[in-house]
Design a protein around this motif. Structure first.
Motif, PDB file in Angstrom:
ATOM      1  N   UNK A 296      25.263  12.037  -4.394  1.00 28.90           N
ATOM      2  CA  UNK A 296      25.898  12.807  -5.463  1.00 28.90           C
ATOM      3  C   UNK A 296      24.856  13.374  -6.417  1.00 28.90           C
ATOM      4  N   UNK A 297      23.621  12.931  -6.278  1.00 25.05           N
ATOM      5  CA  UNK A 297      22.493  13.467  -7.053  1.00 25.05           C
ATOM      6  C   UNK A 297      21.213  13.147  -6.283  1.00 25.05           C
ATOM      7  N   UNK A 298      20.059  13.699  -6.724  1.00 25.47           N
ATOM      8  CA  UNK A 298      18.828  13.383  -5.991  1.00 25.47           C
ATOM      9  C   UNK A 298      18.093  12.200  -6.613  1.00 25.47           C
ATOM     10  N   UNK A 299      18.729  11.522  -7.587  1.00 27.99           N
ATOM     11  CA  UNK A 299      18.114  10.315  -8.158  1.00 27.99           C
ATOM     12  C   UNK A 299      17.766   9.236  -7.117  1.00 27.99           C
ATOM     13  N   UNK A 300      18.568   9.079  -6.038  1.00 26.26           N
ATOM     14  CA  UNK A 300      18.160   8.065  -5.044  1.00 26.26           C
ATOM     15  C   UNK A 300      16.750   8.291  -4.504  1.00 26.26           C
ATOM     16  N   UNK A 301      16.274   9.532  -4.537  1.00 23.29           N
ATOM     17  CA  UNK A 301      14.904   9.774  -4.065  1.00 23.29           C
ATOM     18  C   UNK A 301      13.896   9.106  -5.006  1.00 23.29           C
ATOM     19  N   UNK A 302      14.248   9.037  -6.300  1.00 25.15           N
ATOM     20  CA  UNK A 302      13.385   8.313  -7.253  1.00 25.15           C
ATOM     21  C   UNK A 302      13.246   6.861  -6.831  1.00 25.15           C
ATOM     22  N   UNK A 303      14.385   6.288  -6.433  1.00 27.50           N
ATOM     23  CA  UNK A 303      14.391   4.875  -6.031  1.00 27.50           C
ATOM     24  C   UNK A 303      13.512   4.682  -4.792  1.00 27.50           C
ATOM     25  N   UNK A 304      13.690   5.570  -3.802  1.00 27.68           N
ATOM     26  CA  UNK A 304      12.885   5.454  -2.574  1.00 27.68           C
ATOM     27  C   UNK A 304      11.404   5.608  -2.875  1.00 27.68           C
ATOM     28  N   UNK A 305      11.090   6.573  -3.738  1.00 33.02           N
ATOM     29  CA  UNK A 305       9.694   6.832  -4.092  1.00 33.02           C
ATOM     30  C   UNK A 305       9.067   5.588  -4.739  1.00 33.02           C
ATOM     31  N   UNK A 306       9.787   5.009  -5.713  1.00 33.69           N
ATOM     32  CA  UNK A 306       9.222   3.865  -6.454  1.00 33.69           C
ATOM     33  C   UNK A 306       9.168   2.616  -5.591  1.00 33.69           C
ATOM     34  N   UNK A 307      10.162   2.463  -4.697  1.00 36.47           N
ATOM     35  CA  UNK A 307      10.164   1.282  -3.828  1.00 36.47           C
ATOM     36  C   UNK A 307       8.997   1.306  -2.849  1.00 36.47           C
ATOM     37  N   UNK A 308       8.634   2.520  -2.422  1.00 34.30           N
ATOM     38  CA  UNK A 308       7.621   2.636  -1.357  1.00 34.30           C
ATOM     39  C   UNK A 308       6.209   2.828  -1.868  1.00 34.30           C
ATOM     40  N   UNK A 309       6.007   2.844  -3.179  1.00 32.22           N
ATOM     41  CA  UNK A 309       4.658   3.089  -3.672  1.00 32.22           C
ATOM     42  C   UNK A 309       4.353   2.257  -4.896  1.00 32.22           C
ATOM     43  N   UNK A 310       3.223   2.569  -5.495  1.00 31.29           N
ATOM     44  CA  UNK A 310       2.865   1.890  -6.742  1.00 31.29           C
ATOM     45  C   UNK A 310       2.628   2.953  -7.804  1.00 31.29           C
ATOM     46  N   UNK A 311       2.956   2.632  -9.083  1.00 28.55           N
ATOM     47  CA  UNK A 311       2.786   3.619 -10.133  1.00 28.55           C
ATOM     48  C   UNK A 311       1.304   3.981 -10.279  1.00 28.55           C
ATOM     49  N   UNK A 312       0.931   5.125 -10.822  1.00 30.53           N
ATOM     50  CA  UNK A 312       1.835   6.112 -11.438  1.00 30.53           C
ATOM     51  C   UNK A 312       2.556   7.006 -10.435  1.00 30.53           C
ATOM     52  N   UNK A 313       3.732   7.496 -10.849  1.00 31.78           N
ATOM     53  CA  UNK A 313       4.497   8.467 -10.069  1.00 31.78           C
ATOM     54  C   UNK A 313       4.714   9.710 -10.908  1.00 31.78           C
ATOM     55  N   UNK A 314       4.467  10.862 -10.316  1.00 32.22           N
ATOM     56  CA  UNK A 314       4.825  12.100 -11.009  1.00 32.22           C
ATOM     57  C   UNK A 314       5.288  13.102  -9.953  1.00 32.22           C
ATOM     58  N   UNK A 315       6.613  13.140  -9.755  1.00 29.92           N
ATOM     59  CA  UNK A 315       7.170  13.958  -8.671  1.00 29.92           C
ATOM     60  C   UNK A 315       8.455  14.631  -9.095  1.00 29.92           C
TER      61      UNK A 315
END
Ligand code: PHE
Length: 330
Positions: free
Chosen positions: A167-186
């Motif tokens: 219903x939104x592209x926020x789940x991609x934020x979750x996938x991004x953060x789960x699969x990596x380490x900060x910092x994130x800027x996407x």
């Protein structure tokens, strides 16, 4: 017989050669006439054969002439006439254009590319965890309701997740953060789906661009600055905007940004995006220490941005693929 061979091998490829052929063989002073006039002086017993031969040659010459005439006539049709102006420009070839949504998306991507954001994507069929739970939606949150969400699989089984069209592209934020380490800027551009009735303002699918920035000491001031730069780059430096408090389960505090649309007296504020500081529960759900890291997120509808930018008053126009509409975006 010699004449027959000659006629057979004659080449006629221009008007001039055609006329020459006619004069040489078939005119009053031509070879065929000369032969015909000789018939009288041929010995009587040979006359019949001679006559036949002369006639055959005459036929042959006529056929050859006709053929050549036809051939030259048809090639003439396809060549330019002396009266044609060959310096005129050719009629234009119809060229396609990028869809207004693609053009808008490209502009949005350009802005965030310049601000240092990379691009992330994810699946359009999501599970409940990524689309809702990890984003801090309480179990009975109305957005999970059948009215808003297209369910692909709905189960009572606690161990299997429901599947939904995101219903939104926020789940991609979750996938991004789960699969990596900060910092994130996407940023996360993509198609999203809502089970709403189709009107001039809402469609069953649309496109979002969400953004996420997570690092040590990311502040609300940086979020505001990013959003202001964004609207100025898309709508021009003199754009009038306001930022007001709002609510989303996954951000705290949350805000929305409006821009002034129209002139001083008849214009109005229109909402163009939602944003906020990433909720500590969201960071926790993906295993990021919310004491050490903070972040901001924002999300906007590409259709909305395009409709404001181009003055389109019905979202359905963007999906009709009517050439009369699309050709205006050359
Ligand atoms: N995901 C929100 C929506 O679909 C938009 C949003 C994204 C709001 C990120 C705040 C932060 O409405």
């Amino acid at each position: 017989d010699k004449l027959k061979k000659e006629i057979e091998s004659a080449r006629i490829s221009t008007r001039e050669e055609l006329e020459h052929f006619r004069l040489t063989y078939l005119s009053k002073k031509g070879h065929v006439s000369a032969l015909l006039s000789k018939i009288g002086s041929v010995a009587a017993e040979e006359r019949k054969i001679f006559g036949q031969k002369v006639n055959a040659v005459k036929q042959l010459a006529h056929t050859k002439l006709k053929e050549a005439e036809q051939r030259l006539h048809s090639t003439k049709k396809s060549t330019a006439k002396a009266t044609d102006d060959i310096t005129l420009p050719a009629s234009p070839l119809p060229l396609g254009v990028a869809h207004p949504l693609s053009q808008t998306l490209r502009q949005i991507k350009d802005v965030f590319y310049r601000l240092g954001f990379s691009i992330a994507d994810g699946p359009e069929v999501e599970d409940d965890f990524h689309n809702f739970t990890a984003l801090n939606f309480p179990p009975e949150h109305p957005a999970r309701d059948m009215q808003d969400t297209f369910f692909i699989r709905k189960t009572e089984d606690a161990d299997t997740d429901d599947l939904v069209l995101r219903t939104h592209t926020s789940p991609v934020q979750i996938r991004l953060m789960k699969n990596g380490t900060p910092p994130f800027r996407s940023i996360m551009p993509g198609r999203v789906y809502r089970n709403e009735s189709i009107t001039a303002k809402s469609y069953c699918l649309f496109h979002q661009v969400e953004g996420l920035y997570v690092d040590k000491k990311v502040s609300l001031a940086e979020l505001k600055d990013t959003l202001i730069m964004f609207v100025e780059m898309i709508y021009g430096e003199d754009v009038r905007y306001r930022i007001r408090p709002s609510f989303f389960p996954f951000t705290e505090p949350s805000l929305e940004m409006d821009i002034w649309w129209g002139d001083e007296s008849s214009g109005k504020w229109l909402e163009i995006l939602g944003a906020g500081m990433v909720h500590p529960n969201v960071l926790q759900a993906v295993g990021i220490d919310s004491e050490e890291y903070s972040g901001f997120a924002f999300g906007m509808g590409v259709e909305r941005i395009a409709m404001l930018k181009y003055g389109i008053d019905d979202i359905r126009l963007l999906y009709d693929n009517d050439l009369r509409f699309l050709q205006q975006f050359q």
